[in-house]
Design an enzyme around this catalytic site. Structure first.
Site, PDB file in Angstrom:
ATOM      1  N   LYS A 197       3.050   0.258  -3.294  1.00  0.00           N
ATOM      2  CA  LYS A 197       3.581   1.533  -3.787  1.00  0.00           C
ATOM      3  C   LYS A 197       4.519   2.103  -2.731  1.00  0.00           C
ATOM      4  O   LYS A 197       4.099   2.443  -1.624  1.00  0.00           O
ATOM      5  CB  LYS A 197       2.457   2.522  -4.074  1.00  0.00           C
ATOM      6  CG  LYS A 197       2.965   3.869  -4.597  1.00  0.00           C
ATOM      7  CD  LYS A 197       1.818   4.826  -4.865  1.00  0.00           C
ATOM      8  CE  LYS A 197       2.329   6.164  -5.370  1.00  0.00           C
ATOM      9  NZ  LYS A 197       1.217   7.125  -5.613  1.00  0.00           N
ATOM     10  N   ARG A 207       6.508  14.763 -10.620  1.00  0.00           N
ATOM     11  CA  ARG A 207       5.987  15.942  -9.899  1.00  0.00           C
ATOM     12  C   ARG A 207       6.000  17.179 -10.790  1.00  0.00           C
ATOM     13  O   ARG A 207       5.135  18.040 -10.680  1.00  0.00           O
ATOM     14  CB  ARG A 207       6.778  16.142  -8.609  1.00  0.00           C
ATOM     15  CG  ARG A 207       6.628  14.881  -7.735  1.00  0.00           C
ATOM     16  CD  ARG A 207       6.799  15.086  -6.272  1.00  0.00           C
ATOM     17  NE  ARG A 207       6.452  13.828  -5.608  1.00  0.00           N
ATOM     18  CZ  ARG A 207       7.181  13.257  -4.668  1.00  0.00           C
ATOM     19  NH1 ARG A 207       8.283  13.847  -4.262  1.00  0.00           N
ATOM     20  NH2 ARG A 207       6.801  12.125  -4.125  1.00  0.00           N
ATOM     21  N   ARG A 218       5.657  12.004   1.500  1.00  0.00           N
ATOM     22  CA  ARG A 218       4.511  11.111   1.650  1.00  0.00           C
ATOM     23  C   ARG A 218       4.883   9.819   2.365  1.00  0.00           C
ATOM     24  O   ARG A 218       4.226   8.796   2.179  1.00  0.00           O
ATOM     25  CB  ARG A 218       3.931  10.812   0.259  1.00  0.00           C
ATOM     26  CG  ARG A 218       3.447  12.076  -0.450  1.00  0.00           C
ATOM     27  CD  ARG A 218       3.040  11.798  -1.876  1.00  0.00           C
ATOM     28  NE  ARG A 218       2.558  13.030  -2.494  1.00  0.00           N
ATOM     29  CZ  ARG A 218       2.705  13.327  -3.776  1.00  0.00           C
ATOM     30  NH1 ARG A 218       3.308  12.486  -4.592  1.00  0.00           N
ATOM     31  NH2 ARG A 218       2.245  14.468  -4.260  1.00  0.00           N
ATOM     32  N   GLU A 234      -0.220  -5.863   1.957  1.00  0.00           N
ATOM     33  CA  GLU A 234      -0.950  -4.824   1.227  1.00  0.00           C
ATOM     34  C   GLU A 234      -1.756  -5.434   0.084  1.00  0.00           C
ATOM     35  O   GLU A 234      -2.919  -5.087  -0.142  1.00  0.00           O
ATOM     36  CB  GLU A 234       0.038  -3.791   0.675  1.00  0.00           C
ATOM     37  CG  GLU A 234       0.705  -2.913   1.727  1.00  0.00           C
ATOM     38  CD  GLU A 234      -0.173  -1.747   2.149  1.00  0.00           C
ATOM     39  OE1 GLU A 234      -1.338  -1.671   1.709  1.00  0.00           O
ATOM     40  OE2 GLU A 234       0.307  -0.904   2.922  1.00  0.00           O
ATOM     41  N   LYS A 249       5.066  -0.554  -7.500  1.00  0.00           N
ATOM     42  CA  LYS A 249       5.609   0.716  -7.973  1.00  0.00           C
ATOM     43  C   LYS A 249       6.620   1.243  -6.971  1.00  0.00           C
ATOM     44  O   LYS A 249       6.292   1.284  -5.786  1.00  0.00           O
ATOM     45  CB  LYS A 249       4.464   1.730  -8.166  1.00  0.00           C
ATOM     46  CG  LYS A 249       4.919   3.096  -8.652  1.00  0.00           C
ATOM     47  CD  LYS A 249       3.738   4.060  -8.762  1.00  0.00           C
ATOM     48  CE  LYS A 249       4.210   5.420  -9.264  1.00  0.00           C
ATOM     49  NZ  LYS A 249       3.107   6.417  -9.308  1.00  0.00           N
ATOM     50  N   SER A 275       8.704   7.673 -13.672  1.00  0.00           N
ATOM     51  CA  SER A 275       9.299   8.818 -14.373  1.00  0.00           C
ATOM     52  C   SER A 275      10.810   8.903 -14.218  1.00  0.00           C
ATOM     53  O   SER A 275      11.524   9.249 -15.174  1.00  0.00           O
ATOM     54  CB  SER A 275       8.657  10.110 -13.866  1.00  0.00           C
ATOM     55  OG  SER A 275       8.867  10.280 -12.469  1.00  0.00           O
ATOM     56  N   TYR A 314       6.111   4.976 -19.993  1.00  0.00           N
ATOM     57  CA  TYR A 314       5.996   6.133 -20.876  1.00  0.00           C
ATOM     58  C   TYR A 314       6.462   5.815 -22.294  1.00  0.00           C
ATOM     59  O   TYR A 314       6.231   6.597 -23.210  1.00  0.00           O
ATOM     60  CB  TYR A 314       6.781   7.310 -20.278  1.00  0.00           C
ATOM     61  CG  TYR A 314       6.248   7.704 -18.922  1.00  0.00           C
ATOM     62  CD1 TYR A 314       5.099   8.476 -18.809  1.00  0.00           C
ATOM     63  CD2 TYR A 314       6.857   7.257 -17.746  1.00  0.00           C
ATOM     64  CE1 TYR A 314       4.580   8.813 -17.566  1.00  0.00           C
ATOM     65  CE2 TYR A 314       6.335   7.580 -16.500  1.00  0.00           C
ATOM     66  CZ  TYR A 314       5.200   8.360 -16.416  1.00  0.00           C
ATOM     67  OH  TYR A 314       4.681   8.673 -15.186  1.00  0.00           O
TER      68      TYR A 314
END
Length: 327
Positions: A197, A207, A218, A234, A249, A275, A314
């Site tokens: 990610k 958000r 982040r 990872e 992602k 998104s 989505y």
């Protein structure tokens, strides 16, 4: 002019011929619908930066889940949007918190006809918007956060989630969650790790969707998008810690990483069409610059071709219906 005996256009001359030899095929059952449920809503609330996507009420979420089942979608990933936030994200652990009651609602609605997944992260619930609790110096405290993730995971499993999606990118989160689940008797609950990610500029609409309280960024815990090999480290760590599936992602900007992970991983690999990707295609389609259905299908096909066995999108319900229409 002399041509070689092999004319590659022979296999492109009709839709039937192209379908017959297609190397990559979309499947409705490989699609996962991310869905937002907001505390206190009586009707769904539109998300302005994501036309067609809403913050659901509990009732409208159940309807969306039932529609996903009818369309043939494989899974649903739930995100909770609470009315109140605090420093430790306590609403994430509360059995009566919005995410946990929504998990129970959806599981009661669809049973095992849809894989019910839930987000294990504190960012929707904290008043600072970070994915974990903060230390005195303002940094995210990795190990203190893990203690809360363990409690959050057990609460979600108890509510009925089939699979948990730890997305906070804390070191050791999969191991801690797996142990907590085992200790609580939830041995069948799966873990879909957000292994690769990356920090991304394309998370903006999300958000808005979760009413994020984020202050800062982040980048100290999400991956640096300049790194490719790190993704395999990872993935390896998460698999060793007990992940049943792993994820890349965002999908759009990391198809090379997705291909690497798909070749490397011993467990199924998913990708999240995020998104910002959704918002860009919808905006261009609304302006008549691109064909919406063709563009969505092309993007999903590219993600599948790169190696994803499941895709969070989505458009999951719409795309599943299109796939059935084209079958």
């Amino acid at each position: 002019m002399s041509f070689p005996s092999q004319r590659l256009r022979r296999l492109r001359q009709s839709a039937a011929m192209r379908g017959l030899v297609a190397e990559t095929r979309l499947s409705a059952g490989s699609l996962i619908l991310p869905a937002f449920v907001r505390e206190g809503l009586s009707e769904p609330s539109p998300i302005t930066s994501m036309p067609g996507v809403v913050q659901h009420s509990r009732d409208s979420l159940k309807r969306a889940a039932a529609e996903a089942v009818e369309a043939g979608v494989g899974g649903i990933m739930l995100f909770g949007v609470p009315e109140a936030h605090d420093a430790t994200g306590s609403g994430a652990i509360d059995p009566e918190g919005i995410l946990n009651v929504a998990i129970a609602d959806v599981r009661a609605e669809v049973g095992d006809d849809l894989v019910v997944m839930s987000d294990v992260c504190l960012d929707e619930f904290t008043d600072h918007g970070h994915c974990g609790v903060l230390a005195e110096d303002g940094t995210v405290d990795n190990d203190a956060t893990l203690e809360l993730y363990a409690q959050m995971a057990v609460a979600q499993a108890a509510a009925g989630a089939h699979m948990l999606g730890p997305s906070g990118k804390m070191d050791g989160e999969v191991a801690v969650i797996r142990q907590a689940l085992e200790d609580a008797g939830h041995v069948s609950t799966g873990i879909f790790a957000y292994s690769a990610k990356y920090a991304s500029a394309f998370y903006g609409p999300f958000r808005e969707a979760v009413n994020s309280q984020l202050k800062g960024d982040r980048r100290t815990y999400q991956m640096d998008m300049r790194n490719r090999r790190e993704a395999l480290a990872e993935v390896e760590a998460d698999v060793l810690e007990g992940a049943d599936m792993v994820m890349v992602k965002p999908a759009m900007t990391n198809l090379d990483v997705l291909a690497d992970v798909a070749e490397f991983s011993p467990v199924p690999v998913g990708a999240y069409q995020i998104s910002g990707e959704y918002a860009m295609i919808e905006a261009a389609a609304a302006n008549g610059w691109i064909d919406r259905r063709a563009s969505v299908t092309e993007a999903l096909t590219a993600i599948t071709r790169a190696g994803a066995t499941s895709i969070l999108t989505y458009w999951a319900t719409d795309a599943a219906r299109w796939i059935r229409e084209d079958a």
